[in-house]
Enzyme design. Sequence first.
Site, PDB file in Angstrom:
ATOM      1  N   ASP A 190      19.359 -37.523 -14.104  1.00 24.11           N
ATOM      2  CA  ASP A 190      18.367 -37.096 -15.076  1.00 24.11           C
ATOM      3  C   ASP A 190      18.319 -35.856 -15.221  1.00 24.11           C
ATOM      4  O   ASP A 190      18.368 -35.265 -14.591  1.00 24.11           O
ATOM      5  CB  ASP A 190      17.321 -37.568 -14.980  1.00 24.11           C
ATOM      6  CG  ASP A 190      16.288 -37.389 -16.791  1.00 24.11           C
ATOM      7  OD1 ASP A 190      16.928 -37.093 -17.705  1.00 24.11           O
ATOM      8  OD2 ASP A 190      14.735 -37.334 -16.625  1.00 24.11           O
ATOM      9  N   HIS A 206      14.117 -27.898 -26.128  1.00 26.89           N
ATOM     10  CA  HIS A 206      12.738 -28.598 -25.289  1.00 26.89           C
ATOM     11  C   HIS A 206      12.499 -27.834 -23.978  1.00 26.89           C
ATOM     12  O   HIS A 206      11.541 -27.508 -23.431  1.00 26.89           O
ATOM     13  CB  HIS A 206      13.183 -29.775 -24.718  1.00 26.89           C
ATOM     14  CG  HIS A 206      12.259 -30.404 -23.253  1.00 26.89           C
ATOM     15  ND1 HIS A 206      11.068 -30.992 -23.648  1.00 26.89           N
ATOM     16  CD2 HIS A 206      12.852 -30.859 -22.151  1.00 26.89           C
ATOM     17  CE1 HIS A 206      10.833 -31.355 -22.754  1.00 26.89           C
ATOM     18  NE2 HIS A 206      11.224 -31.878 -21.695  1.00 26.89           N
ATOM     19  N   GLU A 265       8.896 -39.107 -22.590  1.00 29.25           N
ATOM     20  CA  GLU A 265      10.348 -38.084 -22.678  1.00 29.25           C
ATOM     21  C   GLU A 265      11.304 -38.958 -24.105  1.00 29.25           C
ATOM     22  O   GLU A 265      11.858 -40.027 -23.282  1.00 29.25           O
ATOM     23  CB  GLU A 265      10.991 -37.643 -21.827  1.00 29.25           C
ATOM     24  CG  GLU A 265       9.290 -36.766 -20.433  1.00 29.25           C
ATOM     25  CD  GLU A 265      10.537 -36.121 -19.923  1.00 29.25           C
ATOM     26  OE1 GLU A 265      11.620 -35.916 -18.943  1.00 29.25           O
ATOM     27  OE2 GLU A 265       9.808 -34.749 -19.238  1.00 29.25           O
ATOM     28  N   GLU A 323      14.620 -39.467 -24.554  1.00 32.61           N
ATOM     29  CA  GLU A 323      16.176 -39.279 -23.939  1.00 32.61           C
ATOM     30  C   GLU A 323      17.115 -40.452 -24.178  1.00 32.61           C
ATOM     31  O   GLU A 323      16.444 -41.846 -25.210  1.00 32.61           O
ATOM     32  CB  GLU A 323      16.105 -39.718 -22.567  1.00 32.61           C
ATOM     33  CG  GLU A 323      15.117 -38.723 -21.729  1.00 32.61           C
ATOM     34  CD  GLU A 323      15.025 -38.217 -20.274  1.00 32.61           C
ATOM     35  OE1 GLU A 323      16.336 -38.231 -19.954  1.00 32.61           O
ATOM     36  OE2 GLU A 323      14.296 -37.721 -20.118  1.00 32.61           O
ATOM     37  N   ASP A 355      11.367 -41.277 -20.345  1.00 38.60           N
ATOM     38  CA  ASP A 355      11.589 -41.093 -18.595  1.00 38.60           C
ATOM     39  C   ASP A 355       9.976 -40.898 -18.720  1.00 38.60           C
ATOM     40  O   ASP A 355       9.477 -39.637 -19.104  1.00 38.60           O
ATOM     41  CB  ASP A 355      12.002 -40.368 -18.238  1.00 38.60           C
ATOM     42  CG  ASP A 355      12.205 -39.061 -17.051  1.00 38.60           C
ATOM     43  OD1 ASP A 355      11.370 -40.202 -15.993  1.00 38.60           O
ATOM     44  OD2 ASP A 355      11.956 -38.221 -17.210  1.00 38.60           O
ATOM     45  N   ARG A 414       2.138 -36.035 -16.353  1.00 35.60           N
ATOM     46  CA  ARG A 414       2.453 -33.929 -15.777  1.00 35.60           C
ATOM     47  C   ARG A 414       1.836 -33.061 -15.063  1.00 35.60           C
ATOM     48  O   ARG A 414       1.936 -31.570 -14.322  1.00 35.60           O
ATOM     49  CB  ARG A 414       1.625 -33.572 -17.696  1.00 35.60           C
ATOM     50  CG  ARG A 414       2.771 -33.837 -18.507  1.00 35.60           C
ATOM     51  CD  ARG A 414       4.156 -33.379 -18.388  1.00 35.60           C
ATOM     52  NE  ARG A 414       5.396 -34.004 -19.269  1.00 35.60           N
ATOM     53  CZ  ARG A 414       6.867 -34.072 -19.525  1.00 35.60           C
ATOM     54  NH1 ARG A 414       6.789 -33.474 -18.510  1.00 35.60           N
ATOM     55  NH2 ARG A 414       7.364 -34.283 -20.512  1.00 35.60           N
ATOM     56  N   GLN A 457       2.836 -33.453 -11.687  1.00 32.95           N
ATOM     57  CA  GLN A 457       4.350 -32.576 -11.914  1.00 32.95           C
ATOM     58  C   GLN A 457       3.439 -31.520 -11.856  1.00 32.95           C
ATOM     59  O   GLN A 457       4.187 -31.236 -10.970  1.00 32.95           O
ATOM     60  CB  GLN A 457       5.044 -33.264 -12.956  1.00 32.95           C
ATOM     61  CG  GLN A 457       6.811 -32.458 -13.528  1.00 32.95           C
ATOM     62  CD  GLN A 457       7.121 -32.281 -14.050  1.00 32.95           C
ATOM     63  OE1 GLN A 457       6.418 -33.806 -15.395  1.00 32.95           O
ATOM     64  NE2 GLN A 457       8.128 -32.621 -14.635  1.00 32.95           N
ATOM     65  N   LYS A 476       7.517 -38.279 -11.718  1.00 30.61           N
ATOM     66  CA  LYS A 476       8.977 -39.412 -12.288  1.00 30.61           C
ATOM     67  C   LYS A 476       9.035 -40.750 -11.654  1.00 30.61           C
ATOM     68  O   LYS A 476      10.173 -41.203 -12.470  1.00 30.61           O
ATOM     69  CB  LYS A 476       9.632 -37.993 -12.001  1.00 30.61           C
ATOM     70  CG  LYS A 476       9.500 -36.712 -13.288  1.00 30.61           C
ATOM     71  CD  LYS A 476       9.769 -37.203 -14.665  1.00 30.61           C
ATOM     72  CE  LYS A 476       9.609 -35.545 -15.255  1.00 30.61           C
ATOM     73  NZ  LYS A 476       9.896 -35.556 -16.716  1.00 30.61           N
ATOM     74  N   THR A 522      10.896 -45.547 -15.166  1.00 29.53           N
ATOM     75  CA  THR A 522      11.644 -45.209 -16.487  1.00 29.53           C
ATOM     76  C   THR A 522      11.977 -46.116 -17.409  1.00 29.53           C
ATOM     77  O   THR A 522      13.014 -47.032 -17.001  1.00 29.53           O
ATOM     78  CB  THR A 522      13.535 -44.738 -15.495  1.00 29.53           C
ATOM     79  OG1 THR A 522      12.976 -43.232 -14.308  1.00 29.53           O
ATOM     80  CG2 THR A 522      13.704 -43.411 -16.668  1.00 29.53           C
ATOM     81  N   GLU A 576       4.704 -30.937 -25.222  1.00 29.75           N
ATOM     82  CA  GLU A 576       5.512 -30.440 -26.939  1.00 29.75           C
ATOM     83  C   GLU A 576       4.671 -30.231 -28.016  1.00 29.75           C
ATOM     84  O   GLU A 576       3.912 -30.006 -28.660  1.00 29.75           O
ATOM     85  CB  GLU A 576       6.841 -30.723 -27.206  1.00 29.75           C
ATOM     86  CG  GLU A 576       7.808 -30.041 -25.793  1.00 29.75           C
ATOM     87  CD  GLU A 576       8.827 -31.098 -26.172  1.00 29.75           C
ATOM     88  OE1 GLU A 576       9.635 -29.629 -26.821  1.00 29.75           O
ATOM     89  OE2 GLU A 576       9.614 -31.761 -25.146  1.00 29.75           O
TER      90      GLU A 576
END
Length: 415
Positions: free
Chosen positions: A123, A130, A196, A198, A231, A235, A238, A251, A255, A361
């Site tokens: 990834d 971002h 996420e 992607e 993904d 948070r 993380q 993570k 996925t 975000e």
Amino acid sequence: MMTSFVNIPEGSDFPLENLPYGVFSTKSNPRKRVGVGIGQHVLDLAGIAQLYPPEVQDALNSDSLNLLMSLGHTAWNVVRTRTRELLLKGSVLEENLLLAQSVLIPQSDCELHLPANIGDYTDFYSSIHHATNVGIMFRGKENALMPNWRYIPVGYHGRASSVVVSGTPIRRPLGQTLPVDGQPPVFGACKLLDFELEVAFFVGGPGNQLGERILAEDAWKNVFGFTLMNDWSARDIQKWEYVPLGPFTAKNLGTTISPWVVPVAALEPFLVDNFKQEPEVFPYLKHERPFNFDINLEVSLKPEGGAESIISKSNYKYLYWTALQQIAHHTVTGCNVRPGDLMASGTISGEAEDSYGSMLELSWRGSKNINLEGGATRKFLQDGDELIIRGHCERNGVRIGFGNCAGKVLPAIPL
């Protein structure tokens, strides 16, 4: 204009110009096999492999796309050209009505599977908007981008075993978090679960041997096709674990990818200029060939029992680093890549607030509400929420779609 004998509804994601690959099975035939999406049907390539040149027949009879991916660019063109011929009006397939009926299967009757056996998954972190947003949140505007960001396509090695196909539920993870800085960590269910947005690609061609490398200028031969990706990210887990070696259990909980792989040939009419890069990149990362695409991306959130709300609209063209540069940097050390390896873009965000590709975000680290239909709000994902990613290209009346990339959040299992 070419016309298929298969009925393709207006606005379909899968017209004759697309022909995405997938792997499917049916209740009447549970064997996994390679198919192509056309309109509302799946064309069973195993059932008509004898109508293709001998050198690709084994790949079409396989239970995954890996063998086809390994055959390389010339073979991919052969299969795509022949598939289109067989779907045209007046083709030998249309003339053999019984055969056509047996190999054109309604998508509603198909179970779609992971399209490939994924050996490795990487990834990247290739969206400058971002990366800038996250940097501002945690380091301030002056230090938003790390010093290396404009020089290398930053990435990390993910967990291939937890890549799942669209529709697979995702369980809220348990882990260690640090709710209060300076205090000891606590253990429990993730409270800041995120998505996420992607787009990923599958590596094809022969790849490279250990110790060899693939330059960006030649890397196009190693991109089989593109798929949508979510993904999932914990948070709060993380934040506590990523120092000093980066993402780990935050993570690997899951996925999600869409089941369809759109070939590069279908995307070529939607090529746009590569993102302008400053400073100039090193020679191994340079490529003159445009390899950026105008792919409209959309994220929807559907609470359990509630209505679906669009929470983000973005575009693949916002990526700073291209797929070719990702391959080049991945292999510059001599790391070998293999057919079926999966490489992802990283979160794709645009400049506008409604184009951000994560709840981190969109809620700006939890300081804002994300408004949903019916008056509900979110800052991060709740149990029962379904997250759906969609993507398509559209120009001159032609629409190339990727299908859905969806997953529902299930509650954590207590320890």
